[in-house]
Enzyme design. Structure first.
Site, PDB file in Angstrom:
ATOM      1  N   CYS A  34     -18.729  18.365  21.883  1.00 23.90           N
ATOM      2  CA  CYS A  34     -19.502  17.500  20.992  1.00 23.90           C
ATOM      3  C   CYS A  34     -19.470  18.065  19.581  1.00 23.90           C
ATOM      4  CB  CYS A  34     -20.953  17.425  21.451  1.00 23.90           C
ATOM      5  SG  CYS A  34     -21.249  16.160  22.664  1.00 23.90           S
TER       6      CYS A  34
ATOM      7  N   CYS B 189     -20.597  11.091  18.268  1.00 25.88           N
ATOM      8  CA  CYS B 189     -19.675  11.403  19.344  1.00 25.88           C
ATOM      9  C   CYS B 189     -18.356  11.812  18.698  1.00 25.88           C
ATOM     10  CB  CYS B 189     -19.497  10.171  20.234  1.00 25.88           C
ATOM     11  SG  CYS B 189     -18.995  10.574  21.902  1.00 25.88           S
TER      12      CYS B 189
ATOM     13  N   CYS C  28     -21.954  12.798  23.718  1.00 24.46           N
ATOM     14  CA  CYS C  28     -20.758  13.246  24.439  1.00 24.46           C
ATOM     15  C   CYS C  28     -21.155  13.738  25.821  1.00 24.46           C
ATOM     16  CB  CYS C  28     -20.085  14.390  23.687  1.00 24.46           C
ATOM     17  SG  CYS C  28     -19.670  13.971  21.998  1.00 24.46           S
TER      18      CYS C  28
END
Length: 154
Positions: A88, A8, A80
């Site tokens: 992302c 992430c 994400c």
């Protein structure tokens, strides 16, 4: 040993939840790591508290950069949430990749009850997907993509 990386941006909430849940459920021979492209440097306290309430250890976990990984992963899953316009990070190594987008509960504004409910929902979605991953007879791109749609979409 097969290694899965949950990736992430900040590595403080969703990727941490994924790493901890995966390691809690994974059979011998599998382990998860998490990292961020721009780590916050601290774990989200609500995410840590949620894991502790679920009986999942957070010992040894910390917010870290993908530049600090001790191994090259076999599978990379970004978590994400694209609905919020997040970008992302893209892991470019030669690995199986999938996107399991989940909304970030740490940015929710609302009552404590609403925020806690959002954290619970994020945990539930990630757990459903991780359980499906671990139950999959084979890991293919199609299987990873299908698993990323389970639970809810963001």
């Amino acid at each position: 040993m097969q290694t899965i990386l949950f990736l992430c941006t900040g590595n403080s909430c969703r990727s941490l939840l994924s790493e901890a849940v995966f390691n809690h459920l994974a059979p011998e021979g599998w382990r998860a790591l998490s990292a961020g492209s721009q780590p916050t440097g601290q774990l989200n306290p609500r995410a840590v508290a949620l894991l502790q309430r679920k009986g999942i250890s957070t010992e040894g976990y910390y917010s870290k950069s993908w530049d600090a990984l001790p191994v090259t992963p076999d599978v990379v899953i970004t978590v994400c949430g694209s609905a919020a316009g997040e970008t992302c990070p893209a892991y470019l190594g030669p690995v199986l990749r999938a996107h399991w987008g989940v909304a970030d509960p740490s940015h929710l504004v609302g009552s404590d009850e609403e925020i806690e409910a959002a954290f619970e929902e994020t945990y539930r979605i990630l757990r459903v997907r991780i359980e499906a991953f671990l139950a999959a007879p084979t890991l293919s791109q199609a299987a990873l993509d299908r698993i990323g749609t389970l639970g809810a979409a963001c």
